[in-house]
Design a protein around this motif. Structure first.
Motif, PDB file in Angstrom:
ATOM      1  N   ILE A  37      -5.135  10.221  -1.648  1.00 18.40           N
ATOM      2  CA  ILE A  37      -5.014  11.659  -1.834  1.00 18.40           C
ATOM      3  C   ILE A  37      -6.322  12.205  -2.389  1.00 18.40           C
ATOM      4  O   ILE A  37      -7.146  11.457  -2.916  1.00 18.40           O
ATOM      5  N   SER A  38      -6.510  13.510  -2.255  1.00 16.21           N
ATOM      6  CA  SER A  38      -7.743  14.127  -2.722  1.00 16.21           C
ATOM      7  C   SER A  38      -7.718  14.290  -4.241  1.00 16.21           C
ATOM      8  O   SER A  38      -6.639  14.366  -4.843  1.00 16.21           O
ATOM      9  N   PRO A  39      -8.897  14.354  -4.876  1.00 14.11           N
ATOM     10  CA  PRO A  39      -8.934  14.597  -6.327  1.00 14.11           C
ATOM     11  C   PRO A  39      -8.231  15.894  -6.726  1.00 14.11           C
ATOM     12  O   PRO A  39      -7.668  15.980  -7.814  1.00 14.11           O
ATOM     13  N   ARG A  40      -8.262  16.911  -5.850  1.00 14.45           N
ATOM     14  CA  ARG A  40      -7.609  18.173  -6.171  1.00 14.45           C
ATOM     15  C   ARG A  40      -6.100  17.988  -6.305  1.00 14.45           C
ATOM     16  O   ARG A  40      -5.478  18.445  -7.268  1.00 14.45           O
ATOM     17  N   VAL A  41      -5.495  17.292  -5.333  1.00 17.69           N
ATOM     18  CA  VAL A  41      -4.051  17.032  -5.391  1.00 17.69           C
ATOM     19  C   VAL A  41      -3.720  16.147  -6.586  1.00 17.69           C
ATOM     20  O   VAL A  41      -2.728  16.366  -7.292  1.00 17.69           O
ATOM     21  N   PHE A  42      -4.572  15.171  -6.837  1.00 21.53           N
ATOM     22  CA  PHE A  42      -4.368  14.295  -7.992  1.00 21.53           C
ATOM     23  C   PHE A  42      -4.376  15.107  -9.285  1.00 21.53           C
ATOM     24  O   PHE A  42      -3.542  14.901 -10.173  1.00 21.53           O
ATOM     25  N   GLY A  43      -5.322  16.039  -9.402  1.00 22.84           N
ATOM     26  CA  GLY A  43      -5.402  16.865 -10.601  1.00 22.84           C
ATOM     27  C   GLY A  43      -4.170  17.721 -10.800  1.00 22.84           C
ATOM     28  O   GLY A  43      -3.691  17.895 -11.922  1.00 22.84           O
ATOM     29  N   VAL A  44      -3.636  18.266  -9.707  1.00 18.09           N
ATOM     30  CA  VAL A  44      -2.419  19.074  -9.800  1.00 18.09           C
ATOM     31  C   VAL A  44      -1.260  18.214 -10.298  1.00 18.09           C
ATOM     32  O   VAL A  44      -0.489  18.629 -11.175  1.00 18.09           O
ATOM     33  N   LEU A  45      -1.116  17.013  -9.752  1.00 19.06           N
ATOM     34  CA  LEU A  45      -0.031  16.132 -10.177  1.00 19.06           C
ATOM     35  C   LEU A  45      -0.188  15.740 -11.648  1.00 19.06           C
ATOM     36  O   LEU A  45       0.795  15.719 -12.401  1.00 19.06           O
ATOM     37  N   MET A  46      -1.413  15.432 -12.057  1.00 20.39           N
ATOM     38  CA  MET A  46      -1.635  15.037 -13.443  1.00 20.39           C
ATOM     39  C   MET A  46      -1.396  16.193 -14.419  1.00 20.39           C
ATOM     40  O   MET A  46      -1.187  15.976 -15.603  1.00 20.39           O
ATOM     41  N   SER A  47      -1.422  17.425 -13.909  1.00 23.79           N
ATOM     42  CA  SER A  47      -1.137  18.579 -14.753  1.00 23.79           C
ATOM     43  C   SER A  47       0.299  18.572 -15.256  1.00 23.79           C
ATOM     44  O   SER A  47       0.637  19.302 -16.197  1.00 23.79           O
ATOM     45  N   LEU A  48       1.143  17.761 -14.647  1.00 25.27           N
ATOM     46  CA  LEU A  48       2.536  17.663 -15.079  1.00 25.27           C
ATOM     47  C   LEU A  48       2.700  16.787 -16.315  1.00 25.27           C
ATOM     48  O   LEU A  48       3.794  16.687 -16.868  1.00 25.27           O
ATOM     49  N   GLU A  49       1.618  16.162 -16.762  1.00 27.31           N
ATOM     50  CA  GLU A  49       1.701  15.198 -17.867  1.00 27.31           C
ATOM     51  C   GLU A  49       2.275  15.786 -19.163  1.00 27.31           C
ATOM     52  O   GLU A  49       3.100  15.137 -19.821  1.00 27.31           O
ATOM     53  N   PRO A  50       1.890  17.023 -19.580  1.00 28.96           N
ATOM     54  CA  PRO A  50       2.507  17.573 -20.801  1.00 28.96           C
ATOM     55  C   PRO A  50       4.027  17.692 -20.699  1.00 28.96           C
ATOM     56  O   PRO A  50       4.743  17.405 -21.666  1.00 28.96           O
ATOM     57  N   GLY A  51       4.532  18.115 -19.534  1.00 33.57           N
ATOM     58  CA  GLY A  51       5.980  18.206 -19.355  1.00 33.57           C
ATOM     59  C   GLY A  51       6.641  16.844 -19.440  1.00 33.57           C
ATOM     60  O   GLY A  51       7.708  16.690 -20.055  1.00 33.57           O
TER      61      GLY A  51
END
Length: 300
Positions: free
Chosen positions: A248-262
């Motif tokens: 996957i692209s770094p952009r998609v990876f970054g979006v997914l990792m944004s879920l970490e606080p939740g």
């Protein structure tokens, strides 16, 4: 590209053994599932580390975690441990920042809930993403994230502001960790530099951890739990994320990792019995939205 970068985790590659295992065991798993599994593993590891604090203290838990993580990676990367002399300062600085980041975070976790600590710490990589950008909408994400942190502090009981300050400090070290990870990726090849940095970070913190925990660090149960924290918080999530980044692209990876606080907040509720009120959930949602927005709208 300006995007949320959690520390250059894609720069070093997988250890040969884990790479073969990844191709054989997780090659057919969707990359989205791998990233989410890494997030879950990381937060379970944090919750397990929190349970160690009563015996080892936060710094003792960091010592055990970094020590075992360093040993595991040194074994895997034993054939790539030679580095050039010019890379040594970067390796040592990376290890020191990594150790200080973990100490700050664990000290914060000892004072405030897991979801609050991770969300506030997440401001570090978000700041790195926004500082280098000149888009008109970036202040919107900064204000949204700041508002989210304010909502997070609206707890039903008293807030340990020392814990909030330590979480912010952990975010500062996380930002430094991101910048140094790029230097480490440029200065070393394979995972030898990363393994040496982890080992140095563990050695750097070990005297303080031993002074805090004493002989408790030698208890078989504590050593077993420490190994579990190292695998859940370092080896497993990094391995899963690196495998996902191949597809996957770094952009998609970054979006997914944004879920970490939740995910951290859910882990705190389920594993540590740390309930959060509506305002705090709204605060986490604001920080997650700011992270996703900064990542999705990033431009080359």
């Amino acid at each position: 590209m300006v995007a949320i970068n959690l520390g250059g985790r894609g720069k070093f590659g997988l250890p040969p053994g884990l790479s073969r295992l990844g191709k054989a065991g997780v090659g057919r798993v969707p990359p989205t599932a791998l990233v989410l599994a890494g997030i879950v593993s990381l937060q379970i590891g944090a919750a397990l580390a929190k349970r160690l604090f009563a015996v080892t203290g936060p710094v003792g838990a960091v010592s055990v975690r970094l020590g075992f993580a360093g040993i595991v990676l040194l074994v895997f990367w034993r054939s790539a441990l030679r580095i050039e002399r010019r890379a040594l300062p970067v390796v040592l600085a990376y290890g020191a920042v990594l150790a200080l980041m973990n100490v700050s975070f664990y000290e914060a976790l000892d004072r405030i809930p897991l979801g609050m600590a991770v969300t506030i710490e997440f401001l570090g990589p978000l700041a790195v993403a926004l500082v280098g950008s000149r888009r008109w909408i970036d202040p919107v994400w900064a204000v949204l994230a700041g508002g989210g942190v304010l909502l997070l502090t609206q707890a039903d009981g008293p807030v340990a502001w020392t814990g909030v300050a330590l979480a912010i400090l952990a975010g500062v070290f996380w930002a430094g960790y991101i910048l140094l990870s790029a230097k480490l990726g440029e200065s070393t090849s394979g995972g030898g530099g990363l393994a040496l940095a982890l080992a140095f970070g563990g050695l750097l913190i070990a005297p303080i951890g031993i002074a805090e925990a004493g002989t408790a660090l030698l208890q078989p149960a504590i050593l077993a739990a420490g190994l579990g924290v190292a695998l859940l918080s370092s080896v497993l999530p990094y391995s899963l994320e690196l495998e996902a980044l191949r597809r996957i692209s770094p952009r998609v990876f970054g979006v997914l990792m944004s879920l970490e606080p939740g995910a951290a907040a859910l882990a705190g509720v389920v594993l540590l019995s740390q309930p959060m009120n509506i305002s705090q959930w709204a605060g986490i949602a604001c920080v997650v939205a700011a992270s996703i927005g900064a990542t999705r709208m990033a431009t080359p």
